[in-house]
Design a protein around this motif. Sequence first.
Motif, PDB file in Angstrom:
ATOM      1  N   ALA A   1       0.906  -1.364  -0.031  1.00  0.00           N
ATOM      2  CA  ALA A   1       0.019  -0.018  -0.025  1.00  0.00           C
ATOM      3  C   ALA A   1       0.857   1.279   0.132  1.00  0.00           C
ATOM      4  O   ALA A   1       0.480   2.282  -0.766  1.00  0.00           O
ATOM      5  CB  ALA A   1      -0.717   0.051   1.091  1.00  0.00           C
ATOM      6  N   THR A   2       1.898   1.159   0.808  1.00  0.00           N
ATOM      7  CA  THR A   2       2.795   2.371   0.621  1.00  0.00           C
ATOM      8  C   THR A   2       3.553   2.571  -0.594  1.00  0.00           C
ATOM      9  O   THR A   2       3.504   3.721  -1.010  1.00  0.00           O
ATOM     10  CB  THR A   2       3.826   2.137   1.819  1.00  0.00           C
ATOM     11  OG1 THR A   2       3.275   1.747   3.080  1.00  0.00           O
ATOM     12  CG2 THR A   2       5.031   3.634   1.763  1.00  0.00           C
ATOM     13  N   MET A   3       3.913   1.592  -1.244  1.00  0.00           N
ATOM     14  CA  MET A   3       4.374   1.862  -2.589  1.00  0.00           C
ATOM     15  C   MET A   3       3.562   2.127  -3.551  1.00  0.00           C
ATOM     16  O   MET A   3       3.971   2.774  -4.513  1.00  0.00           O
ATOM     17  CB  MET A   3       5.308   0.502  -3.112  1.00  0.00           C
ATOM     18  CG  MET A   3       6.526   0.352  -2.024  1.00  0.00           C
ATOM     19  SD  MET A   3       7.672   1.819  -2.321  1.00  0.00           S
ATOM     20  CE  MET A   3       7.383   2.804  -0.997  1.00  0.00           C
ATOM     21  N   ILE A   4       2.262   1.710  -3.550  1.00  0.00           N
ATOM     22  CA  ILE A   4       1.183   2.364  -4.575  1.00  0.00           C
ATOM     23  C   ILE A   4       1.104   3.825  -4.401  1.00  0.00           C
ATOM     24  O   ILE A   4       0.834   4.494  -5.421  1.00  0.00           O
ATOM     25  CB  ILE A   4      -0.304   1.307  -4.121  1.00  0.00           C
ATOM     26  CG1 ILE A   4       0.049   0.120  -4.758  1.00  0.00           C
ATOM     27  CG2 ILE A   4      -1.186   2.426  -4.961  1.00  0.00           C
ATOM     28  CD1 ILE A   4      -1.325  -0.794  -4.173  1.00  0.00           C
ATOM     29  N   GLY A   5       1.065   3.942  -3.037  1.00  0.00           N
ATOM     30  CA  GLY A   5       1.204   5.457  -2.662  1.00  0.00           C
ATOM     31  C   GLY A   5       2.399   6.371  -3.201  1.00  0.00           C
ATOM     32  O   GLY A   5       2.137   7.435  -3.711  1.00  0.00           O
TER      33      GLY A   5
END
Length: 127
Positions: A83-87
């Motif tokens: 999720a952090t890397m999608i952000g």
Amino acid sequence: MNPSTTLSTMQRRIVWGVRILLALAFTAAGAAKLAGAPDMVQLFDAVGFGQWFRYATGAIEVLGAVLLIIPSKGFYGAALLTATMIGGMATHLFLIGGNPVPAIVLALLSAFVAWRLQPVRLFAPAH
């Protein structure tokens, strides 16, 4: 179903190798953010949410890295980091420009680990 019982020895080694690689990468990235590395300060200035967001992102990356190496928590660390890397990808694509490829690679690797470690197989074959 316990993920360790459904993976072969080779598959477990591959997943552990990716987990360790990701833990090292995210520990380094998170530590740079928390330590206030000049390039990270500049990057988060460009994002425009304030430096608190750099600290939050750094803490999330370090937490995710720690969770990755705890056997019973690896899924949660991988999901958090995905999720952090999608952000991160969205930030590069829509806010600051630059190369989103590192975030894409880290997101894919994190998603792979989350998929392999999911507590309940969402896509298990019917019996």
